[in-house]
Design an enzyme around this catalytic site. Structure first.
Site, PDB file in Angstrom:
ATOM      1  N   ASP A   5       0.798  -1.235   0.000  1.00  0.00           N
ATOM      2  CA  ASP A   5       0.000   0.000   0.000  1.00  0.00           C
ATOM      3  C   ASP A   5       0.836   1.294   0.000  1.00  0.00           C
ATOM      4  O   ASP A   5       1.465   1.622   1.012  1.00  0.00           O
ATOM      5  CB  ASP A   5      -0.945   0.019   1.202  1.00  0.00           C
ATOM      6  N   GLU A  36      -4.244   1.950  -2.980  1.00  0.00           N
ATOM      7  CA  GLU A  36      -5.526   2.379  -2.405  1.00  0.00           C
ATOM      8  C   GLU A  36      -5.417   3.497  -1.366  1.00  0.00           C
ATOM      9  O   GLU A  36      -6.434   4.066  -0.987  1.00  0.00           O
ATOM     10  CB  GLU A  36      -6.279   1.155  -1.855  1.00  0.00           C
ATOM     11  N   ASN A  37      -4.190   3.821  -0.937  1.00  0.00           N
ATOM     12  CA  ASN A  37      -3.999   4.937   0.001  1.00  0.00           C
ATOM     13  C   ASN A  37      -3.134   6.037  -0.608  1.00  0.00           C
ATOM     14  O   ASN A  37      -2.554   6.845   0.105  1.00  0.00           O
ATOM     15  CB  ASN A  37      -3.322   4.449   1.289  1.00  0.00           C
ATOM     16  N   ASN A  64     -10.503  -1.096   0.289  1.00  0.00           N
ATOM     17  CA  ASN A  64     -11.735  -0.546   0.855  1.00  0.00           C
ATOM     18  C   ASN A  64     -11.914   0.961   0.650  1.00  0.00           C
ATOM     19  O   ASN A  64     -13.024   1.462   0.761  1.00  0.00           O
ATOM     20  CB  ASN A  64     -11.810  -0.875   2.352  1.00  0.00           C
ATOM     21  N   HIS A  65     -10.841   1.703   0.330  1.00  0.00           N
ATOM     22  CA  HIS A  65     -10.985   3.147   0.121  1.00  0.00           C
ATOM     23  C   HIS A  65     -11.192   3.510  -1.352  1.00  0.00           C
ATOM     24  O   HIS A  65     -11.065   4.675  -1.717  1.00  0.00           O
ATOM     25  CB  HIS A  65      -9.783   3.897   0.686  1.00  0.00           C
ATOM     26  N   HIS A 148      -6.987  -7.954   0.038  1.00  0.00           N
ATOM     27  CA  HIS A 148      -6.963  -6.775   0.896  1.00  0.00           C
ATOM     28  C   HIS A 148      -7.873  -7.052   2.093  1.00  0.00           C
ATOM     29  O   HIS A 148      -9.100  -6.972   1.979  1.00  0.00           O
ATOM     30  CB  HIS A 148      -7.470  -5.574   0.080  1.00  0.00           C
ATOM     31  N   HIS A 173      -3.427  -4.261   3.312  1.00  0.00           N
ATOM     32  CA  HIS A 173      -4.389  -3.487   4.123  1.00  0.00           C
ATOM     33  C   HIS A 173      -3.904  -3.132   5.519  1.00  0.00           C
ATOM     34  O   HIS A 173      -4.176  -2.032   5.982  1.00  0.00           O
ATOM     35  CB  HIS A 173      -5.757  -4.172   4.221  1.00  0.00           C
ATOM     36  N   HIS A 175      -0.902  -2.601   6.606  1.00  0.00           N
ATOM     37  CA  HIS A 175       0.280  -1.729   6.528  1.00  0.00           C
ATOM     38  C   HIS A 175       1.433  -2.211   7.405  1.00  0.00           C
ATOM     39  O   HIS A 175       2.432  -1.512   7.551  1.00  0.00           O
ATOM     40  CB  HIS A 175      -0.055  -0.263   6.866  1.00  0.00           C
TER      41      HIS A 175
HETATM   42 FE   FE2 Z   1      -7.183  -0.752   3.111  1.00  0.00          FE
END
Ligand code: FE2
Length: 255
Positions: A5, A36-37, A64-65, A148, A173, A175
């Site tokens: 990520d 995703e981040n 999820n984001h 994820h 996810h 991290h």
């Molecule tokens: Fe995530």
């Protein structure tokens, strides 16, 4: 190669600095990056996706984001190199799997899935991946799954569910990188969590002081992305022409 990520601008800078070097050093055929981040710590935009591709990614996975920035919805439909969890509601923007072409006729299937434990997803990732793999069977020489998910149990179970069926199943996810990278029977490279490409001096990417204060006081805080101690977390998977993994090496590289 798979890169964990990418968090905010510190993560994008670490990726720009390190991905070209690592691609060269490990003679990488495909680099897949979880983005995703990448936009301000939550979600992705067409601009940050462009920066990840410019740094040397062949495909981007999400999580999820994915729906955080509205402007990206149309882009998810347009660019076949970017995938969001396959087990999100049908009809939502984007796709859950893709195939990217590499050197010498290699075709990597890239699948993105979301966990269901402590996270929302429309359908079970286990049955979902079965139907996605059936659809990819004749289209890809190798397959990488980015799962994820929050819970280690769900991720370990997915590793066993996919053992011998895909080249690599990597978790994202949390991290936080885990120390369990290994090749499962049947030639599936596996790790519970690859970790994060971003600021390791904060709290999973957020500024340290407000994140700690939030836990201490149990009051809401404005977090923001940390700038401290940037670095890249990833894995390099070596695989044969038969699509089976031979080795998986963890990369924890300071920027
Ligand atoms: Fe995530």
């Amino acid at each position: 190669m798979f890169v964990g990520d990418v968090v905010g601008s510190p993560g994008r800078r670490a990726l720009e600095l390190l991905l070209p070097v690592l691609r060269e050093r490990h003679r990488v055929d495909f680099a897949v990056v979880n983005g995703e981040n990448s936009a301000g710590g939550l979600g992705i935009t067409e601009k940050t996706a462009g920066q990840i591709f410019a740094a040397g990614a062949d495909a981007i996975t999400l999580g999820n984001h994915v729906w955080k920035h509205r402007e990206v919805y149309d882009y998810l439909d347009r660019d076949p190199r970017i995938v969001r969890p396959a087990n999100y509601p049908k009809g939502n923007p984007g796709r859950g799997a893709t195939v990217v072409e590499g050197p010498g006729g290699l075709r990597l299937g890239v699948v993105n899935l979301s966990g269901q434990l402590f996270m929302g997803a429309a359908r079970s990732p286990f049955s979902e991946v079965d139907s996605v793999l059936a659809e990819l069977r004749d289209r890809a020489t190798h397959v990488l799954v980015d799962f994820h998910a929050e819970a280690t149990s769900e991720k370990v179970a997915m590793g066993w569910h996919l053992a011998g069926r895909v080249t690599a199943c990597v978790g994202t996810h949390t991290h936080v990188p885990t120390a369990d990278a290994r090749v499962l029977p049947g030639g599936t490279a596996y790790i519970t969590d690859v970790g994060m490409t971003g600021p390791h001096g904060g709290v999973i990417g957020a500024n340290r002081e407000p994140a700690v204060r939030g836990f201490v006081t149990q009051m809401p805080q404005k977090l923001g992305t940390s700038e401290e101690d940037p670095g890249l977390n990833g894995v390099v998977v070596e695989a044969g022409e038969d699509g089976r993994a031979i080795s998986i090496e963890q990369l924890l590289v300071p920027a």
